[in-house]
Enzyme design. Structure first.
Site: not given
Ligand code: CAA
Length: 260
Positions: A66, A111, A114, A134
């Site tokens: 992200a 992300g 992910e 994270e």
């Protein structure tokens, strides 16, 4: 298709979706995530693919996660909207009827890792690095990662990866079951295409049914999952492709599957 941050190319029935924001290592800021989401919701279902490959633009990253700069400026409600949207899109990719391959051509972090986990199969470049940084930012993998990685690797290894926030090499990722193959950097797309071609030659409805049996069945109790499997194989039996596959075997020739 007019997207700024993603590319899409079709080679026969194999589609390659490229996340393309190389100056930020393909990090998924809102605009990039929206392009990905819009493609997945509106365009992907009409592509009549047999396999989808997802990769990152450039030579260095699959997707670096992200967008940290954007997240640092978000309000709580904006952040929740970002998380909700990513979940929606990642669920759609994971449950797309097309089998999917992540060609992990570099960093797959947060992300980005992910996103790779929403694909059915992951092929990594030997230069790739994967992980969930994270916790270094005061959050944890929240675009499905804490759940999907645990189901792949088991609780202990997943917790080690998530709690430390350390990246692992492609070889270590292979040992952990986070990726299925590690290949020389220069051939990661070639290997992904070859694997895609071998899947594309098989009966597509049977592969979609197998995907549904595995994805949905793994969330069920065994007895229910076994019943689901029976229903799905019954559905396959009634297809033209089943008749063609068995006929071709008996006639000692390659089958010509139509996806019907
Ligand atoms: N968000 C925003 N920008 C990012 C980014 C990210 N996730 N990752 C890289 N970039 C940007 C960098 O800021 C840099 O931009 P500038 O040139 O404008 O400074 C550019 O991409 C190149 O990156 P680096 O100079 O840092 O490249 P490097 O080779 O030195 O390091 C790296 C590579 C180790 C991947 C490093 O960029 C890095 O640690 N990135 C962050 C990875 C990360 O923490 N990802 C998780 C994000 S949180 C998340 O994903 C939440 C969730 O669960 C969904």
């Amino acid at each position: 298709m007019g997207y700024e941050y993603i590319g899409f190319e079709k080679d026969g029935a194999i589609g390659t979706l490229t996340i393309s924001r190389p100056k930020a290592l393909n990090a998924l800021n809102w605009d990039t995530l929206k392009d990905l989401g819009s493609f997945v919701e509106n365009d992907l279902p009409n592509q009549e693919l047999r396999v989808l490959i997802i990769t990152g633009a450039g030579d260095k990253a699959f997707v670096a996660g992200a967008d940290i700069a954007q997240m640092s400026e978000m309000s709580s409600s904006e952040f929740r909207e970002y998380v909700d949207y990513a979940h929606k899109i990642y669920d759609l990719i994971e449950n797309s009827p097309y089998p999917s391959i992540a060609a992990v051509n570099g960093y797959a972090l947060g992300g980005g890792c992910e996103l790779a986990l929403t694909c059915d199969i992951r092929i990594a470049s030997e230069k790739a690095k994967l992980g969930f940084p994270e916790v270094k930012l005061g959050i944890f993998p929240g675009w499905g990662g804490s759940q999907r990685v645990t189901r792949i690797m088991g609780n202990g290894k997943a917790k080690e990866l998530i709690y430390t926030g350390e990246m692992v090499s492609a070889e270590e990722a292979l040992r952990l079951g986070l990726v299925e193959r590690v290949v020389p950097h220069e051939v990661v797309m070639k290997e992904a295409m070859e694997l895609a071609a071998s899947i594309a030659a098989r009966a597509p409805l049977a592969i979609s049914a197998a995907k549904q049996a595995i994805n949905t069945g793994s969330e069920m109790k065994l007895k229910e999952a076994l019943n689901l499997e029976k229903d799905l194989i019954d559905g396959c039996f009634d297809t033209d492709d089943r008749a063609e596959g068995m006929k071709a075997f008996l006639e000692k020739r390659d089958p010509d599957f139509k996806g019907k």
